[in-house]
Design a protein around this motif. Structure first.
Motif, PDB file in Angstrom:
ATOM      1  N   GLY A  40      11.932 -51.118  29.373  1.00  0.00           N
ATOM      2  CA  GLY A  40      11.250 -49.929  29.876  1.00  0.00           C
ATOM      3  C   GLY A  40      11.563 -48.797  29.421  1.00  0.00           C
ATOM      4  N   ALA A  41      12.876 -48.626  28.811  1.00  0.00           N
ATOM      5  CA  ALA A  41      13.663 -46.726  28.792  1.00  0.00           C
ATOM      6  C   ALA A  41      13.131 -46.850  27.779  1.00  0.00           C
ATOM      7  CB  ALA A  41      15.370 -47.386  28.859  1.00  0.00           C
ATOM      8  N   ILE A  42      13.047 -44.930  27.473  1.00  0.00           N
ATOM      9  CA  ILE A  42      12.533 -44.942  26.472  1.00  0.00           C
ATOM     10  C   ILE A  42      13.498 -44.689  24.994  1.00  0.00           C
ATOM     11  CG2 ILE A  42      11.721 -42.519  25.298  1.00  0.00           C
ATOM     12  CD1 ILE A  42       9.980 -41.773  27.717  1.00  0.00           C
ATOM     13  N   VAL A  43      13.385 -45.130  24.168  1.00  0.00           N
ATOM     14  CA  VAL A  43      14.185 -44.970  23.028  1.00  0.00           C
ATOM     15  C   VAL A  43      13.893 -44.424  21.818  1.00  0.00           C
ATOM     16  CG1 VAL A  43      14.914 -47.478  23.793  1.00  0.00           C
ATOM     17  CG2 VAL A  43      12.875 -47.269  21.799  1.00  0.00           C
ATOM     18  N   ALA A  44      12.352 -43.550  21.067  1.00  0.00           N
ATOM     19  CA  ALA A  44      12.504 -42.986  20.275  1.00  0.00           C
ATOM     20  C   ALA A  44      11.259 -42.256  20.614  1.00  0.00           C
ATOM     21  CB  ALA A  44      11.997 -43.529  19.625  1.00  0.00           C
ATOM     22  N   VAL A  45      11.135 -40.641  20.201  1.00  0.00           N
ATOM     23  CA  VAL A  45       9.449 -40.613  20.630  1.00  0.00           C
ATOM     24  C   VAL A  45       9.263 -38.902  19.422  1.00  0.00           C
ATOM     25  CG1 VAL A  45      11.084 -38.570  21.181  1.00  0.00           C
ATOM     26  CG2 VAL A  45       9.014 -38.908  23.140  1.00  0.00           C
ATOM     27  N   ASN A  46       8.094 -38.644  19.570  1.00  0.00           N
ATOM     28  CA  ASN A  46       7.344 -37.798  18.218  1.00  0.00           C
ATOM     29  C   ASN A  46       7.597 -36.993  18.898  1.00  0.00           C
ATOM     30  OD1 ASN A  46       5.019 -37.853  20.072  1.00  0.00           O
ATOM     31  ND2 ASN A  46       4.004 -38.967  17.156  1.00  0.00           N
ATOM     32  N   GLY A  47       7.589 -35.299  17.722  1.00  0.00           N
ATOM     33  CA  GLY A  47       7.511 -34.120  18.147  1.00  0.00           C
ATOM     34  C   GLY A  47       5.614 -34.292  19.075  1.00  0.00           C
ATOM     35  N   GLU A  48       4.654 -34.773  19.126  1.00  0.00           N
ATOM     36  CA  GLU A  48       3.552 -34.192  19.201  1.00  0.00           C
ATOM     37  C   GLU A  48       3.758 -35.229  20.988  1.00  0.00           C
ATOM     38  OE1 GLU A  48      -0.373 -33.284  19.735  1.00  0.00           O
ATOM     39  OE2 GLU A  48       1.130 -33.047  17.623  1.00  0.00           O
ATOM     40  N   ALA A  49       4.272 -36.084  21.021  1.00  0.00           N
ATOM     41  CA  ALA A  49       4.702 -36.245  22.195  1.00  0.00           C
ATOM     42  C   ALA A  49       5.764 -35.128  23.229  1.00  0.00           C
ATOM     43  CB  ALA A  49       5.110 -37.724  23.000  1.00  0.00           C
ATOM     44  N   GLU A  50       6.469 -34.575  22.832  1.00  0.00           N
ATOM     45  CA  GLU A  50       7.211 -33.624  23.391  1.00  0.00           C
ATOM     46  C   GLU A  50       5.958 -32.469  22.961  1.00  0.00           C
ATOM     47  OE1 GLU A  50      11.373 -32.902  21.472  1.00  0.00           O
ATOM     48  OE2 GLU A  50      11.174 -34.000  20.251  1.00  0.00           O
ATOM     49  N   ALA A  51       5.262 -32.268  23.042  1.00  0.00           N
ATOM     50  CA  ALA A  51       4.568 -30.805  22.938  1.00  0.00           C
ATOM     51  C   ALA A  51       3.415 -31.075  24.283  1.00  0.00           C
ATOM     52  CB  ALA A  51       3.967 -30.553  21.923  1.00  0.00           C
ATOM     53  N   LEU A  52       3.318 -32.407  24.201  1.00  0.00           N
ATOM     54  CA  LEU A  52       1.970 -32.734  24.774  1.00  0.00           C
ATOM     55  C   LEU A  52       2.848 -32.920  26.649  1.00  0.00           C
ATOM     56  CD1 LEU A  52      -0.133 -35.346  23.414  1.00  0.00           C
ATOM     57  CD2 LEU A  52      -1.198 -33.181  23.600  1.00  0.00           C
ATOM     58  N   LEU A  53       3.831 -33.436  26.490  1.00  0.00           N
ATOM     59  CA  LEU A  53       4.569 -33.460  27.370  1.00  0.00           C
ATOM     60  C   LEU A  53       5.434 -32.559  28.169  1.00  0.00           C
ATOM     61  CD1 LEU A  53       5.557 -37.213  27.112  1.00  0.00           C
ATOM     62  CD2 LEU A  53       4.056 -36.310  29.015  1.00  0.00           C
ATOM     63  N   GLY A  54       5.607 -31.296  27.282  1.00  0.00           N
ATOM     64  CA  GLY A  54       6.483 -30.294  27.439  1.00  0.00           C
ATOM     65  C   GLY A  54       7.948 -30.298  28.028  1.00  0.00           C
TER      66      GLY A  54
END
Length: 577
Positions: A40-54
Motif C-alpha cells: 500500500g506504499a506509493i511507488v509512482a505518481v504523476n504530475g496531475e496527482a501532485e497538482a490535485l493533492l497539493g
C-alpha cells in the motif's frame, strides 16, 4: 561470479528502472494517478496527482496511501476495515466511487471520483493503480445531483490504458505480448481480435485471429498465416493501416466489390469466416516503422463500432507498438548474443578414448552471454589442455573480457611448455597490461597418459571451485589441491600444481559457481548437492550424465550463468593419448 552485494545492487537498479518506467506511464494519463505496491506504499505518481493533492512527489513516494490520503466527508481518517478502496485493494478487484475525499497537503479536502485497479509491478508482486478526477463541487453533490456518468467510461478507459501499458511492457517475448494484447480487448471491447504483423523482410503474417467461446479465447488457425504483399496504393482499410495510414471502420460490404489486391481477398475471407458485421482497423507503429495492424471486430454484440471508438483503439495500438518494438529489439539482440556466445565457446576436440561434453547456460536475466567459459585444446606435445573459468559479471562486457582472457591463455599455453601454474602466473601478470579483465577465476589442467598408460591430470586452480572426480563405482571427491589466489588480485604469490591419476572410466567434472551457489543455502550445501548427484549418475552415458547433472544440481534460484566441462577416461585397455 555471483556476490550478495552485487545481487543487492542489481535489485536496486532494477527497482529504480521499474519505478522510472511506471512514472513515465502514469505521466501519459489525463487524470490524477498514483501506484502503490503490495504493502500500500506509493511507488509512482504523476504530475496531475501532485497538482490535485497539493503535494510533491517527494512527499508522496514511500508513504502509506491510505493513512496519508483517505478521509471521510468530515476530514477524519477512514478505518481500513470500512474503506472501499482498501477493500478493493486487498481483494485485487477493480472498483470505482462517485464521490470520496482525499486530504490535500494543506489539510483541506479534495472531493473526487476514483477508480482502483490491480497493477502487476513484477513477476511476483501485485499492487494497485488509483486514477482520480476532481469532483465538480462538494456542494453540488450535497444538493443531490449524481456524478456525471460520462466520467465513469473515462476512468475505465484510463484504467484499461494503464493496464495495457503494464501488461505489454512487462514482457519481452513477442508471442506473450500478443496474447496479452488480445486478452485485454476481447471480450471487453470486441468479439474478435486480429493481428497482422510485418516481418523484418517486409512480409505480412496474420499472426492472431481469436475470439471468446465459453469464457476462453479460441484461435482460428485456419484464418492465420502468410498474407499477400501490401499494395502500394490501395485505399482499403487494412492495406492503408499496414502502410501506416489512419485508422478506419470496415464492414463486410467494404470488401464485397472487385478486389484490388490479394489482401482484399483475404479480408473478404476473414469477414465471412468470423461473421463480423463491424470492425475497426488501426496501424501498430513502432518508433521507426509500421509493425502491423490491429483489427477489432464484432459479430455477437449488435452495436457497430463508430468513429468515437477510434481514439481508444489508437491509444492501445500506440502502446502495443512500443511494447512490440522493444520485444523485437530484445529478440534481435538475443539472437546476436547467442551467435556471439556460440563463436566464443569452442567445439570439443576429438581425442581417441576420451569422451567429452560441455554445456553453457546463460544467466536468466542477462543478455544470453556472460563471463563463464570452458575450453579444451591440444598442446604441441599432444597433451590436452582443459580450462574452466569465470570472469566477473554476466553480460556483454563480461563476455568480451572472457574472450580476451581465453585468447591470452591459449597463446601462453601453446607457446610455453611449462606447468599449468607457470602458465597461469604469466597470464595473471599480463592481464592488467594487455586486456580489460579485472578479476577472474580459472582452472588450467593438462590431461595426458604416463608411461604405464594411466591417465593423469596436472592442474592449478586460480580461486575457482575445485574439480570433482567421480569414479565408475560412484565414489566421488573434490580435488582441493593446487589452489591459489584468483586472477587480477595484484598479489604476488607462487602458484602450485597438483597431480592425480584418473581411474579407468572415471569422470572429471569442471564447473563454474553458478552450478553450486544459491542465495538460499551455503556453498558447502551446493558442493554436496553437486557431488551426490554426480555420484548417482556415474554409470550414465556421458551426454545423459551432463544434462541430468545440470538439471539436478543447478539451484532453482540461480541468477548466474553456468559453464560445465565433463571428461570421461576410457577403461584400462583403452587407447593412450
Amino acid at each position: 561470479m555471483s556476490a550478495q552485494s552485487g545481487g543487492r545492487a542489481r535489485d536496486a537498479e532494477q527497482f529504480a528502472a521499474s519505478q522510472h518506467r511506471l512514472g513515465s506511464w502514469l505521466a501519459g494519463l489525463e487524470a490524477g494517478a498514483y501506484a502503490v505496491d503490495a504493502d500500500g506504499a506509493i511507488v509512482a505518481v504523476n504530475g496531475e496527482a501532485e497538482a490535485l493533492l497539493g503535494r510533491s512527489a517527494e512527499d508522496l513516494l514511500g508513504r502509506d496511501a491510505h493513512d496519508l490520503l483517505h478521509r471521510d466527508g468530515n476530514g477524519m481518517t477512514i478505518p481500513r476495515s470500512r474503506c472501499p478502496m482498501m477493500e478493493a485493494f486487498v481483494a485485487r478487484r477493480t472498483r470505482q466511487e462517485e464521490l470520496a475525499y482525499f486530504e490535500r497537503g494543506d489539510g483541506t479536502l479534495l472531493s473526487m471520483s476514483w477508480l482502483v485497479s490491480p497493477l502487476r509491478l513484477g513477476a511476483d508482486e501485485v499492487g494497485a493503480l488509483v486514477v482520480f478526477h476532481e469532483h465538480e463541487s462538494a456542494a453540488r453533490h450535497l444538493r443531490g445531483p449524481a456524478l456525471s456518468m460520462e466520467l465513469l467510461p473515462e476512468l475505465e478507459r484510463l484504467a484499461l490504458l494503464a493496464e495495457t501499458t503494464t501488461q505489454l511492457t512487462s514482457t519481452l517475448d513477442v508471442d506473450e505480448a500478443l496474447d496479452r494484447l488480445v486478452r485485454l480487448v476481447v471480450p471487453l471491447l470486441a468479439d474478435w481480435a486480429i493481428i497482422d504483423l510485418i516481418s523484418d523482410n517486409d512480409e505480412v503474417w496474420r499472426t492472431v485471429v481469436a475470439h471468446e467461446e465459453n469464457g476462453r479465447l479460441v484461435r482460428r488457425e485456419d484464418l492465420e498465416g502468410a498474407m499477400p504483399p501490401v499494395p502500394p496504393a490501395s485505399p482499403q482499410p487494412l492495406s492503408r493501416a499496414l502502410r501506416g495510414g489512419g485508422s478506419t471502420l470496415a464492414t463486410p460490404e467494404t470488401y464485397q466489390g472487385p478486389p484490388d489486391s490479394g489482401i482484399a481477398v483475404e479480408q473478404r475471407r476473414l469477414f465471412e469466416g468470423t461473421g463480423m458485421h463491424s470492425a475497426v482497423i488501426a496501424p501498430i507503429r513502432g518508433l521507426r516503422e509500421v509493425l502491423g495492424a490491429l483489427t477489432l471486430g464484432r459479430s455477437d454484440r449488435p452495436d457497430p463500432f463508430t468513429g468515437t471508438d477510434i481514439p481508444l483503439l489508437e491509444d492501445i495500438t500506440r502502446r502495443a507498438g512500443l511494447a512490440l518494438d522493444n520485444a523485437r529489439l530484445y529478440q534481435r539482440q538475443r539472437k546476436v548474443s547467442e551467435t556471439m556466445q556460440r563463436h566464443l565457446l569452442p567445439q570439443m576436440p576429438r581425442v581417441p578414448g576420451l569422451e567429452m561434453a560441455a554445456r553453457y547456460l546463460p544467466a536468466p536475466h542477462a543478455s544470453q552471454v556472460g563471463g563463464d567459459w570452458y575450453d579444451a585444446f591440444r598442446l604441441p606435445d599432444q597433451a590436452l589442455a582443459l580450462v574452466i573459468g569465470d570472469v566477473v559479471g554476466h553480460d556483454l562486457d563480461a563476455a568480451a573480457d572472457m574472450a580476451q582472457l581465453r585468447n591470452i591463455l591459449r597463446a601462453y599455453a601453446w607457446s610455453q611448455q611449462e606447468p599449468p601454474s607457470v602458465v597461469v602466473s604469466h597470464v595473471d601478470e599480463a592481464l592488467s597490461h594487455i586486456s580489460e579483465v579485472e578479476m577472474a577465476t580459472m582452472i588450467l589442467g593438462r590431461l595426458e597418459t604416463d608411461a604405464d598408460g594411466q591417465w593423469m591430470l596436472r592442474w592449478t586452480n586460480a580461486g575457482h571451485p575445485p574439480p570433482l572426480l567421480v569414479a565408475y563405482d560412484g565414489q566421488s571427491r573434490y580435488l582441493d589441491d593446487g589452489h591459489g589466489i584468483l586472477l587480477g588480485s595484484h598479489v604476488s604469490m607462487p602458484r602450485e600444481d597438483a597431480t592425480v591419476v584418473l581411474p579407468p572410466l572415471s569422470t572429471l567434472v569442471l564447473y563454474t559457481d553458478g552450478l553450486i551457489e544459491s542465495p538460499g543455502r551455503s556453498l558447502d550445501d551446493g558442493l554436496e548437492r553437486l557431488r551426490r548427484n554426480a555420484a548417482a549418475l556415474a554409470h550414465r552415458p556421458l551426454e545423459a550424465f551432463t544434462d541430468l547433472l545440470m538439471e539436478r544440481a543447478r539451484p532453482d534460484d540461480n541468477d548466474d550463468d553456468v559453464a560445465l566441462l565433463v571428461v570421461r577416461v576410457p577403461s584400462e585397455d583403452g587407447p593412450d593419448l
